[in-house]
Write a protein that holds these residues in place. Structure first.
Motif, PDB file in Angstrom:
ATOM      1  N   SER B 110       0.899  -1.093  -0.178  1.00  0.00           N
ATOM      2  CA  SER B 110      -0.015   0.122  -0.112  1.00  0.00           C
ATOM      3  C   SER B 110       0.944   1.429  -0.043  1.00  0.00           C
ATOM      4  O   SER B 110       0.858   2.288  -0.734  1.00  0.00           O
ATOM      5  N   THR B 111       2.083   1.251   0.822  1.00  0.00           N
ATOM      6  CA  THR B 111       2.935   1.982   0.799  1.00  0.00           C
ATOM      7  C   THR B 111       3.433   2.429  -0.493  1.00  0.00           C
ATOM      8  O   THR B 111       3.695   3.403  -1.263  1.00  0.00           O
ATOM      9  N   ALA B 112       4.066   1.308  -0.984  1.00  0.00           N
ATOM     10  CA  ALA B 112       4.399   1.390  -2.417  1.00  0.00           C
ATOM     11  C   ALA B 112       3.606   2.033  -3.614  1.00  0.00           C
ATOM     12  O   ALA B 112       4.011   2.824  -4.264  1.00  0.00           O
ATOM     13  N   LEU B 113       2.471   1.703  -3.327  1.00  0.00           N
ATOM     14  CA  LEU B 113       1.152   2.180  -4.310  1.00  0.00           C
ATOM     15  C   LEU B 113       1.294   3.765  -4.165  1.00  0.00           C
ATOM     16  O   LEU B 113       1.160   4.572  -5.244  1.00  0.00           O
ATOM     17  N   ILE B 114       1.308   4.279  -2.888  1.00  0.00           N
ATOM     18  CA  ILE B 114       1.329   5.632  -2.495  1.00  0.00           C
ATOM     19  C   ILE B 114       2.347   6.170  -3.219  1.00  0.00           C
ATOM     20  O   ILE B 114       2.789   7.531  -3.832  1.00  0.00           O
ATOM     21  N   PHE B 115       3.803   5.632  -2.876  1.00  0.00           N
ATOM     22  CA  PHE B 115       4.951   6.129  -3.550  1.00  0.00           C
ATOM     23  C   PHE B 115       4.694   6.178  -5.008  1.00  0.00           C
ATOM     24  O   PHE B 115       5.054   7.345  -5.879  1.00  0.00           O
ATOM     25  N   GLN B 116       4.217   5.010  -5.528  1.00  0.00           N
ATOM     26  CA  GLN B 116       4.069   5.025  -7.222  1.00  0.00           C
ATOM     27  C   GLN B 116       3.103   6.222  -7.596  1.00  0.00           C
ATOM     28  O   GLN B 116       3.492   7.030  -8.418  1.00  0.00           O
ATOM     29  N   ALA B 117       2.074   6.581  -6.989  1.00  0.00           N
ATOM     30  CA  ALA B 117       1.126   7.800  -7.211  1.00  0.00           C
ATOM     31  C   ALA B 117       1.848   9.005  -7.097  1.00  0.00           C
ATOM     32  O   ALA B 117       1.648  10.004  -7.802  1.00  0.00           O
ATOM     33  N   LEU B 118       2.578   9.224  -6.172  1.00  0.00           N
ATOM     34  CA  LEU B 118       3.382  10.525  -5.398  1.00  0.00           C
ATOM     35  C   LEU B 118       4.284  10.659  -6.616  1.00  0.00           C
ATOM     36  O   LEU B 118       4.647  11.664  -7.141  1.00  0.00           O
ATOM     37  N   GLY B 119       5.115   9.544  -7.296  1.00  0.00           N
ATOM     38  CA  GLY B 119       5.971   9.790  -8.213  1.00  0.00           C
ATOM     39  C   GLY B 119       5.389  10.319  -9.763  1.00  0.00           C
ATOM     40  O   GLY B 119       6.005  11.109 -10.285  1.00  0.00           O
ATOM     41  N   ALA B 120       4.053   9.980  -9.787  1.00  0.00           N
ATOM     42  CA  ALA B 120       3.339  10.128 -10.968  1.00  0.00           C
ATOM     43  C   ALA B 120       3.018  11.617 -11.030  1.00  0.00           C
ATOM     44  O   ALA B 120       3.420  12.400 -11.990  1.00  0.00           O
ATOM     45  N   GLU B 121       2.565  12.164  -9.694  1.00  0.00           N
ATOM     46  CA  GLU B 121       2.230  13.359  -9.591  1.00  0.00           C
ATOM     47  C   GLU B 121       3.596  14.233  -9.543  1.00  0.00           C
ATOM     48  O   GLU B 121       3.620  15.427 -10.486  1.00  0.00           O
ATOM     49  N   ARG B 122       4.484  13.788  -9.250  1.00  0.00           N
ATOM     50  CA  ARG B 122       5.811  14.386  -9.198  1.00  0.00           C
ATOM     51  C   ARG B 122       6.395  14.768 -10.675  1.00  0.00           C
ATOM     52  O   ARG B 122       7.010  15.744 -10.949  1.00  0.00           O
TER      53      ARG B 122
END
Lengths: 801, 198
Positions: B110-122
């Motif tokens: 779940s944390t990996a998913l959020i990093f993934q999404a954060l990366g996309a946003e960044r």
């Protein structure tokens, strides 16, 4: 005079850039400059000659990108042969009287290595080896590995150079404004690794102008015992009337370089934007500067792919948890090839403050060589502290050291001839700091003096292999006091003697001391404190033990190593909590009735710690199977249905799944583990060419939650590997994931091969670019739009609802 | 042709966007406390870099000639209509975010998913910041950025872009045979510069 001889008494002047010069002569954007060695030998020779005329002692061949990934074998040989000839012709044409040499230039491969990219380490070594062999064949005087922006690729190139030539190798990296390589390594980490592997010189080039690159070079000078190279750009590029020019002029460039020459740089040149005029100005400064002698720095240091960890500044903690000895759960993980368990132990120990992780996966029933390499590689993808490779199998040790990205700690060698003969050559070849046990053919000496004598013998033998004292850390051997009342006293004395008389660093496997005693942590932590007081440099401990961590931080504060006691205060926050450490999370056992539905709710709400606690309490009253079937699965179903109805979204689904996983982990740890229904083992993989695996990992987690056994083959998996494993396990279900349109063909190929060799298995596919239509077209049995749909399908085919 | 590089310190994270990238519905609950932790951890892990060059572009029906390479694409030709110049760029967050995703994939998807999404946003934020800079520097309006793989703009054009920008050397960005970029949180795109009317 040969190059090494010349370098002893002189500052060596390298050449400058070629890229901008070639562009001026008509090189097109995107064209390979290396081909100009063949098509425009006169131009290349002319540029080399201009550098020799300007004062260069060494010119680099025009072979920056000449590698087997970009050119066929025949093209490559032709390019390198001509490139070296062009440089040698320039030597003959240049009339200046100074010494002149030709360096085979090797730049990055253009690919990123696994796990970040898709180039395998050994493939990278082979690619560089081809270039090196040709360089040797056509008579280069030395090798320059330059502009490397990744630690692992640097290692591959240096290893290829050392294995395929006897030429001096200079290794130069490209650092960014943040003082690190693109992949994160500091100058200290790179110097530790490069020097450890036996390069002739180390340093920095490209990226920045001389002023901006200076701090990096000064850091290298501070730790390097070998000559240092500096080849900066002429500042930053800008466009003037369609021409690229750089913003630092010749005079300014030379003046900045002069400052660093006086600080100890022994090899100087220029990179992008510098021309013969820059080198001429630089050469004038070199002629007026007396070379600063290269001095031994005597630093004991290990490194990871990002950082260096030096001994001596403060005691170091080496985490001992990655080791099957006496750990049932760890053994099970090894036998089941459960790498993620090993990784979580690694991450957990780093979070508790370990500086280095010991990695021992020796178990009679597994292939240690394979597992050690796997563990080291996988750990290095998720933890950035150095590893201590712990094995008694020299073959496994070599394989792991080869793959290790950095300068490893090696556990261990001892005073036996046989051991030193096996281990020291590996230390010499790959670099490393080796743990030396103070025992030999006659066993462990009973006295401290006896152990010191063995240490001396080890030092002498190491010297014969070219290994210095700084790369050895002595283990004074902690023995159990329940067997010998004087054991601890002897060990402590030996630690002190080794430090005072040999001025060498020490290590102890602290917890051995209390073997066989009750309440071991009390004894261990006091022994640890006494050893630290006697000057112990490092200790192999369990970082989850609150007592050991307390002792460590208290010692640092008492020894004046903790300014304002800041670290102690920070760490104290954790001491006060009742649960310390993730694996031993204790549970308050309450009324089991109360824990029922409480577990269910904890999973639904995503409370990880609570889920583990409630499970532990429930297991005292109920069977594991009951807990799973009446609590965990119903909870997962509620969340899963919510997901399907779009009231719950992916983040919640995953958090609940992780809670369930932590509940399962408790069940696994409990002694009486009942085997769940046998559905066979499923195989999951992300197909060849694709390096994204988050979707596949989500499917794996949920599948496991629902009680299915899963073998995860990872990402970028070739069809043959998937087929082989499916056949071996007679797997009833294979899940394939592909994220890119370009990797769907690999999925199709995998399905084709599976149909041929494993006709019984059902194939489920998913991934960002897939659709049901596409899945049908490539012959999959099922397209799953998300992880829940995969689970439902698995339940369908196994008849398990 | 000059290849330039720029380094960025990005501004605030748009948490709503991250939530969207993580696949969460607009009104659904979202673990913002985990996101805040992720933002903290990602802070020192990001190394945002862009390399780019300016090209004269000649468009003839659906054929676009950038000088160093040419490509056939109806959609890109439409996107670059009336542009005489275009900036081609490659932007990356560096390997740090990939390491965080890999690390948490092992212990907490779940944390990996959020990093993934954060990366996309960044990554989008990085492109936005860069495109704003270009707009300002050229004193001209730009077209929406257009990446290989959009519409009929062939993804294999990545090869040409990597060759002319020398992304590996300038920003440490590499391309594999499947046209996947490593580090993964990276974007390549063409940014049309609108020709000023006067």
């Amino acid at each position: 005079m040969d190059f090494l001889e010349f370098s002893e008494k002189n500052i060596i002047c390298f050449d400058g850039g070629t890229g901008t010069l070639l562009q001026e002569r008509g090189l097109m954007p995107g064209e390979h400059p290396e081909t100009w060695n063949i098509t425009h030998p006169d131009v290349i020779t002319d540029i080399h000659k201009a550098y020799f005329d300007a004062g260069s002692n060494v010119v680099c061949t025009n072979t920056f990108g000449a590698n087997a990934l970009k050119f066929s074998d025949e093209e490559l040989e032709n390019i390198i042969k001509n490139a070296i000839n062009n440089a040698k012709n320039a030597i003959n044409l240049s009339k200046t009287p100074h010494e002149k040499f030709v360096a085979l230039d090797i730049g990055p491969s253009g690919k990123l290595l696994k796990p970040l990219g898709d180039l395998d380490f050994e493939d990278a070594v082979s690619v560089f080896a081809k270039t090196v062999k040709l360089g040797v064949k056509y008579g280069a005087d030395l090798i320059l590995i330059e502009t490397m922006n990744d630690s692992y690729e640097t290692k591959a190139a240096l290893l290829a150079a050392k294995e395929n030539s006897a030429l001096p190798v200079i290794v130069s990296n490209a650092y960014g404004e943040d003082g690190k390589l693109m992949t994160g390594a500091t100058p200290e980490a790179m110097t530790a690794m490069i020097e450890g592997m036996g390069a002739f010189a180390v340093g920095a080039n490209c990226s920045l102008g001389p002023k901006q690159l200076s701090p990096v070079v000064e850091r290298i000078l501070a730790v390097s015992s070998i000559p240092v190279i500096m080849k900066p750009n002429a500042g930053l590029p800008k466009s003037e009337n369609g021409k690229t020019v750089f913003d630092v002029g010749e005079e300014e460039f030379a003046q900045e370089m002069e400052i660093l020459l006086k600080k100890g740089v022994r090899i100087a040149g220029g990179c992008c934007g510098t021309t013969p005029a820059y080198i001429k100005a630089l050469k004038e400064k070199i002629s007026k500067t007396a070379p600063v002698p290269v001095t031994k720095k005597d630093i004991t240091v290990v490194s990871s792919y990002t950082k260096a960890v030096p001994f001596g500044k403060e005691p170091l903690l080496i985490g001992e948890r990655i080791n099957p000895t006496g750990k049932k759960r760890f053994k099970q993980a090894l036998v089941e090839n459960d790498v993620s368990y090993i990784l979580s132990e690694g991450i957990g120990q780093q979070e508790k403050g370990a500086h280095i992780l010991d990695v021992n996966v020796g178990l009679p029933e597994i292939d240690e060589q394979k597992m050690l390499v796997c563990a080291v590689t996988e750990l290095q993808a998720v933890v950035d502290i150095p590893l201590q490779i712990d094995t008694s199998d020299a073959c496994a040790m070599e394989k792991a050291l080869r793959r290790y990205n950095g300068k490893a700690m090696i556990n261990s060698v001892n005073g036996k001839e046989e051991s030193m003969h096996a281990v020291f050559p590996l230390v010499k070849k790959y670099g490393g700091v080796v743990v030396a046990l103070t025992l030999d053919e006659n066993g462990i000496p009973e006295t401290a003096r006896g152990r010191v004598n063995i240490a001396k013998k080890i030092l002498e033998t190491a010297k014969e292999y070219g290994i210095e004292k700084k790369d050895i850390v002595f283990d004074a051997l902690a023995l159990t006091i329940s067997a010998d009342a004087r054991a601890a006293k002897t060990t402590l004395e030996a630690v002190k003697l080794i430090k005072d008389e040999l001025h060498a660093h020490t290590v102890l496997g602290v917890s051995n001391v209390s073997f066989g005693l009750p309440n071991r942590s009390a004894v261990n932590s006091l022994f640890f404190a006494l050893a630290l007081g006697n000057g112990l440099s490092s200790a192999i401990i369990n970082p989850y033990s609150a007592e050991m961590i307390k002792t460590y931080y208290s010692f640092r504060a008492l020894a004046g190593l903790d300014e304002n006691c800041a670290d102690y205060i920070n760490a104290s926050k954790e001491f006060s909590e009742t649960t310390f450490g993730s694996t031993d999370a204790g549970a308050k056992s309450g009324d089991a009735k109360e824990q029922e539905s409480a577990l269910k709710n904890a999973i639904i709400k995503g409370l990880k710690d609570k889920a583990a606690q409630y499970t532990k309490a429930l297991l005292e009253k109920e069977s594991a199977l009951d807990v799973i079937n009446t609590e965990i699965i119903p909870a997962l179903n509620i969340v899963g249905e919510g997901f399907e109805n779009k009231t719950v979204y992916l983040p919640q689904l995953l958090i609940s799944a992780e809670c369930a996983k932590s509940a399962f982990e408790v069940i696994k740890n409990a002694a009486s583990r009942e085997k769940s229904a046998d559905n066979g083992i499923f195989v999951l993989a992300t197909v060849k060419g694709d390096i994204h695996d988050i979707g596949k990992n989500i499917v794996k987690l949920l599948m496991q939650n629902y009680g299915f056994d899963v073998v995860d083959l990872g990402k970028d998996v070739p069809p043959e590997v998937i087929v082989e494993k499916t056949v071996e396990l007679h797997a009833p279900l294979v899940g394939l994931s592909a994220l890119m349109t370009t990797t769907v063909p690999a999925m199709e190929e995998t399905i084709k091969q599976l149909r041929k060799s494993a006709p019984w298995c059902k194939i489920i596919v998913g991934g960002a670019v897939l659709t049901k239509e596409y899945a049908d077209k490539i012959g999959a049995d099922k397209y799953a739009k998300d992880a829940m749909e995969s689970v439902r399908y698995a339940q369908e085919i196994t008849g398990k609802q | 042709m000059t290849v330039y590089t720029k380094t960025y310190d990005l501004g605030k994270v748009n948490k709503k966007e991250v939530k969207r990238y993580a696949g969460s519905g607009e009104n659904a609950a979202f673990p913002y406390e985990i996101l805040d932790e992720c933002i903290g951890k990602a802070k020192n892990a990001l190394s945002c870099k862009v390399c780019y060059a300016v090209f004269d572009v000649k468009i003839c029906e659906n054929n676009l000639d950038f000088g160093a390479f040419s490509v056939k694409s109806k959609n890109l030709a439409k996107n670059l209509k009336k542009c005489e110049k275009a900036v081609i760029f490659a932007a990356t967050l560096g390997v740090g975010i990939d390491r965080l995703i890999a690390k948490y994939s092992a212990v907490s998807p779940s944390t990996a998913l959020i990093f993934q999404a954060l990366g996309a946003e960044r990554a989008e934020a990085l492109c936005d910041a860069f495109c704003e800079d270009i707009k300002r520097e050229f004193g001209a309006e730009t077209r929406p950025r257009f990446s290989p793989g959009y519409g009929d703009f062939d993804i294999f054009c990545q090869k040409d872009i990597f060759a002319v920008l020398n992304c590996e050397k300038h920003i440490g960005l590499t391309l594999n045979d499947s046209m996947l970029m490593s580090p993964s949180k990276s974007v390549t795109a063409v940014l049309g510069i609108k020709t000023n009317e006067n």
